[in-house]
Design an enzyme around this catalytic site. Sequence first.
Site, PDB file in Angstrom:
ATOM      1  N   SER A  27     -16.808  -2.482 -41.876  1.00 20.11           N
ATOM      2  CA  SER A  27     -16.532  -2.870 -40.492  1.00 20.11           C
ATOM      3  C   SER A  27     -17.077  -1.882 -39.472  1.00 20.11           C
ATOM      4  CB  SER A  27     -15.027  -3.037 -40.271  1.00 20.11           C
ATOM      5  OG  SER A  27     -14.392  -1.786 -40.171  1.00 20.11           O
ATOM      6  N   LYS A  73     -11.516   3.369 -36.930  1.00 20.17           N
ATOM      7  CA  LYS A  73     -11.905   2.407 -35.896  1.00 20.17           C
ATOM      8  C   LYS A  73     -12.109   3.112 -34.556  1.00 20.17           C
ATOM      9  CE  LYS A  73     -11.464  -1.572 -38.152  1.00 20.17           C
ATOM     10  NZ  LYS A  73     -11.435  -0.902 -39.463  1.00 20.17           N
TER      11      LYS A  73
END
Length: 228
Positions: free
Chosen positions: A148, A186
Amino acid sequence: MLTAKQHELIQFIQKRLEETGISPSFEEMKEALDLKSKSGVHRLISALEERGFLRRLPNRARALEVIREPGDTTPARSNAPTGDNVVAMPAPRTAQPEAANDVIELPLHGRIAAGMPIEALEGQSTLPVPAALLGPGEHYALEVSGDSMIEAGIFDGDFALVRRTNTARDGEIVVALVRGEEATLKYLRRENGQVRLDPANATYDPQFYRPDEVEVQGKLAGLLRRYH
């Protein structure tokens, strides 16, 4: 002002430099100070570097230089909560010839998701890292799992080098502990009273949490990649 352990370490390094011209290894420093892990040595060296007593010389197999050394070895009285005695130090002196150990053994704490959150595993492994990749502060490493963050150049199997901190600004890449049990790598952003964890992959959606569900455990400081 230095703690007793910092004082002991800088004396040990200075003695080895005078005897051999080469600074001791992290393993030798760990044993000399009777520390449990090399990460403790790294913390002491980072503190001494921040206070201007040591300097790391980049791109060298061994790269520690004493630029200030202890003077009075009598511990000063202190109410410091750490329990370490504090020692008075003299003014800067002329630097010694270059010497060093430019590899730091970082604690390797399992795998971290760069996809959906997974449990961050605590481990006893270490990862050798060039000191030039790290700045001041305490660091640890995590192996990346998932895709991701590929648009940020972070791939499955990479090692994330993380500076330990519990604060971060919007737009920084962080290790976020979600609901006390899952960790993910993230971009951190805050939006409408919520914490938004953004991927760097167009096929993934942002994740939204209440502020009390997310704890910042570090900021990305660097990456290591192995080619097989």
